[in-house]
Motif scaffolding. Structure first.
Motif, PDB file in Angstrom:
ATOM      1  N   ALA A  72     -30.907 -13.614  28.096  1.00 53.49           N
ATOM      2  CA  ALA A  72     -32.715 -13.250  27.332  1.00 53.49           C
ATOM      3  C   ALA A  72     -33.289 -12.901  26.727  1.00 53.49           C
ATOM      4  CB  ALA A  72     -33.749 -13.428  28.903  1.00 53.49           C
TER       5      ALA A  72
ATOM      6  N   ARG B 122     -38.117 -13.018  20.193  1.00 54.75           N
ATOM      7  CA  ARG B 122     -36.867 -13.362  19.311  1.00 54.75           C
ATOM      8  C   ARG B 122     -36.766 -14.069  18.623  1.00 54.75           C
ATOM      9  NH1 ARG B 122     -38.459 -17.241  24.343  1.00 54.75           N
ATOM     10  NH2 ARG B 122     -38.267 -16.237  26.048  1.00 54.75           N
TER      11      ARG B 122
ATOM     12  N   SER C 280     -29.179 -24.181  21.265  1.00 55.81           N
ATOM     13  CA  SER C 280     -28.853 -24.755  19.998  1.00 55.81           C
ATOM     14  C   SER C 280     -28.411 -23.062  19.687  1.00 55.81           C
ATOM     15  CB  SER C 280     -29.623 -24.569  18.950  1.00 55.81           C
ATOM     16  OG  SER C 280     -30.732 -25.709  19.056  1.00 55.81           O
TER      17      SER C 280
ATOM     18  N   ILE D  40     -37.258 -16.379  32.094  1.00 56.24           N
ATOM     19  CA  ILE D  40     -36.553 -17.583  33.168  1.00 56.24           C
ATOM     20  C   ILE D  40     -37.037 -17.998  34.323  1.00 56.24           C
ATOM     21  CG2 ILE D  40     -34.283 -18.740  34.047  1.00 56.24           C
ATOM     22  CD1 ILE D  40     -32.993 -17.125  31.930  1.00 56.24           C
TER      23      ILE D  40
ATOM     24  N   GLY E 239     -31.780 -12.414  16.002  1.00 56.56           N
ATOM     25  CA  GLY E 239     -30.653 -11.627  15.907  1.00 56.56           C
ATOM     26  C   GLY E 239     -30.085 -11.019  17.219  1.00 56.56           C
ATOM     27  N   LEU E 240     -31.860 -11.019  18.756  1.00 57.94           N
ATOM     28  CA  LEU E 240     -30.842 -10.327  19.544  1.00 57.94           C
ATOM     29  C   LEU E 240     -29.925 -10.326  19.890  1.00 57.94           C
ATOM     30  CD1 LEU E 240     -34.476  -8.043  20.212  1.00 57.94           C
ATOM     31  CD2 LEU E 240     -32.289  -7.092  19.525  1.00 57.94           C
TER      32      LEU E 240
END
Ligand SMILES: CC(C)(COP(=O)(O)OP(=O)(O)OC[C@H]1O[C@@H](n2cnc3c(N)ncnc32)[C@H](O)[C@@H]1OP(=O)(O)O)[C@@H](O)C(=O)NCCC(=O)NCCS
Length: 157
Positions: free
Chosen positions: A74, A80, A117, A26, A83-84
């Motif tokens: 994050a 990515r 999303s 980020i 499902g983490l």
């Protein structure tokens, strides 16, 4: 394919690793000092996803009475879509439920489509917009909420 990581609760000494993930995921997000100033075990929690002994994602939140807030979530880019973040969010929701939280709020950049999303997939709904709230780059802030408990009394009337 889903990645099975352990979800652990972090203490003050792990905030440096958390801030490092934040800076990778980020840009312009929280600094280590921001995490340290915010951290208070009586009203805040940091969860980390640990894989092969390494922290690869985290979520942090606070709560006051029956209101919880998801502040950051994050996952390192290469892990990515496995499902983490879902695992972190579900663990945070479980923790909040134990604290009698019945509604969770968050704010997200309007241009952050992947996060929007993700939140919508997990039942958050948009309930406000803060125009030009973010800088570098400029963006609106979308406010979202999710009712998580029966005791939540707001009816919208
Ligand atoms: C948002 C974020 C935390 C999601 O982490 P993740 O571990 O990939 O998420 P999960 O695998 O648990 O969930 C995947 C779901 O999230 C959404 N999603 C994640 N990345 C997406 C993308 N690039 N495009 C569209 N939807 C996306 C989808 O709903 C997806 O479900 P699907 O795979 O069935 O389509 C991750 O993209 C991230 O770290 N982004 C940078 C940091 C950030 O913006 N955090 C949020 C603001 S604090």
């Amino acid at each position: 394919m889903k990645l099975r990581a352990d979800i652990i609760k972090c203490g003050f000494s792990q905030l440096e690793q958390i801030a490092e993930i934040e800076s990778k995921c980020i840009p312009g997000g929280w600094s280590l000092k921001a995490f340290e100033d915010w951290f208070d075990e009586k009203k805040s929690i940091v969860l980390a996803a640990v894989y092969n002994g390494e922290i690869i994602g985290f979520a942090n939140g606070s709560w006051v009475l029956d209101e919880g807030e998801l502040l950051n979530i994050a996952v390192l880019e290469k892990y990515r879509r496995r499902g983490l973040a879902e695992n972190l969010l579900k663990t945070l929701e479980k923790f909040f439920a134990e604290k009698n939280v019945t509604v969770i709020y968050l704010e997200v950049r309007e241009k952050n489509q992947s996060a929007l999303s993700f939140y919508e997939k997990h039942g958050f709904i948009k309930n406000g917009l803060r125009k030009n709230y973010y800088r570098n780059p400029d963006d609106n802030g979308v406010l979202m909420m999710k009712k998580t408990g029966d005791k939540y009394a707001y009816t919208g009337n």
